[in-house]
Design an enzyme around this catalytic site. Structure first.
Site, mmCIF file in Angstrom:
data_model
loop_
_atom_site.group_PDB
_atom_site.id
_atom_site.type_symbol
_atom_site.label_atom_id
_atom_site.label_comp_id
_atom_site.label_asym_id
_atom_site.label_seq_id
_atom_site.Cartn_x
_atom_site.Cartn_y
_atom_site.Cartn_z
ATOM 1 N N ARG A 86 44.804 -17.258 91.964
ATOM 2 C CA ARG A 86 45.204 -18.663 92.057
ATOM 3 C C ARG A 86 44.886 -19.357 90.746
ATOM 4 N NH1 ARG A 86 48.429 -20.814 95.275
ATOM 5 N NH2 ARG A 86 47.374 -22.825 95.190
ATOM 6 N N HIS A 104 39.377 -10.297 84.076
ATOM 7 C CA HIS A 104 40.799 -10.304 83.747
ATOM 8 C C HIS A 104 41.172 -8.951 83.139
ATOM 9 C CE1 HIS A 104 44.668 -12.059 82.833
ATOM 10 N NE2 HIS A 104 44.595 -11.477 81.650
HETATM 11 C C1 GAR Z 1 41.972 -6.637 88.962
HETATM 12 O O1 GAR Z 1 42.626 -5.795 88.074
HETATM 13 C C2 GAR Z 1 41.592 -7.938 88.292
HETATM 14 O O2 GAR Z 1 41.214 -7.784 86.949
HETATM 15 C C3 GAR Z 1 42.875 -8.707 88.402
HETATM 16 O O3 GAR Z 1 43.359 -8.423 89.685
HETATM 17 C C4 GAR Z 1 42.930 -7.108 90.060
HETATM 18 C C5 GAR Z 1 42.242 -7.215 91.398
HETATM 19 O O4 GAR Z 1 41.955 -5.938 91.890
HETATM 20 N N1 GAR Z 1 42.663 -10.100 88.209
HETATM 21 C C6 GAR Z 1 43.542 -10.893 87.587
HETATM 22 O O5 GAR Z 1 44.610 -10.511 87.161
HETATM 23 C C7 GAR Z 1 43.105 -12.360 87.463
HETATM 24 N N2 GAR Z 1 43.886 -13.022 86.490
HETATM 25 P P1 GAR Z 1 40.914 -5.756 93.084
HETATM 26 O O6 GAR Z 1 41.370 -6.678 94.217
HETATM 27 O O7 GAR Z 1 41.057 -4.329 93.457
HETATM 28 O O8 GAR Z 1 39.535 -6.111 92.609
#
Ligand code: GAR
Length: 205
Positions: A86, A104
């Protein structure tokens, strides 16, 4: 120390944080998506969960206000964004200033936003990675706490690259949180990250 984790999806970073058995209490895991599988990860670990569907709110501001109320009910010292997809209002970010961390999947400040792995491949970069940072109002641009670099291989696609980056995410996020719990990192007034050495001396990163 009390930690609230916000998620939107599968929760593999949440799982890594739990597995690290940090000296703190994860008091709640909250999702903006009721069907996030990460909620099941939390429940299996006996952690309180809540889901607040952003789709039921008329505006981002109203949703974030409601989130603040729920989160503050758990009185957290730290709020951890672990795949929380979000865009946050300034009000939300300022409310948790200095105690709001995000991970990130890129070496910030490169590739803020979405589809980081494909964009890195399209640009032909040879090194990619992930970043943990304090959250500030500008999306994905808060002061950096720790990064891990991952080489881009000739035959990589977005899936293979994201898998290797994710492995590193699972290492650096628990490390950064551990530092925070131990009082080793602080968001300084000048917007930089203060890193205290084990001997208590200070260094700016
Ligand atoms: C992860 O790769 C995290 O770095 C990314 O979403 C994924 C969540 O994976 N976050 C973003 O892109 C935020 N901008 P997870 O639910 O398996 O932890």
């Amino acid at each position: 120390m009390r930690i609230v984790v916000l998620i939107s999806g599968r929760g593999s970073n949440l799982q890594a944080i739990l597995a690290a058995q940090l000296p703190a209490q994860i008091v709640a895991v909250i999702s903006n998506k009721p069907d996030a599988t990460g909620l099941q990860v939390a429940q299996a670990a006996g952690i309180a969960t809540q889901a607040l569907a952003h789709t039921t709110f008329a505006s981002r501001a109203e949703f974030d206000k409601a989130m603040i109320q729920i989160i503050d009910g758990y009185q957290p010292d730290l709020v951890v964004l672990a795949g929380y997809m979000r865009i946050l209002t300034d009000e939300f970010v300022n409310h948790y200033q200095g105690r709001l961390l995000n991970i990130h999947p890129s070496l910030l400040p490169s590739y803020a936003g979405l589809n980081t792995h494909q964009r890195a491949l399209d640009d032909g970069v040879k090194v990619h990675g992930c970043t943990v940072h304090f959250v500030t109002p500008t999306l994905d641009h808060g002061p950096i706490i720790i990064q891990a670099a991952v080489p881009v291989l000739n035959n990589d696609n977005a899936d293979s690259l994201s898998e290797r980056v994710l492995c590193m995410e699972h290492q650096i996020y628990p490390t950064a949180i551990h530092w925070f719990i131990g009082g080793r990192i602080q968001l300084a007034a000048d917007g930089k990250v203060n890193l205290l050495n084990n001997n208590g001396s200070e260094q700016t990163v």
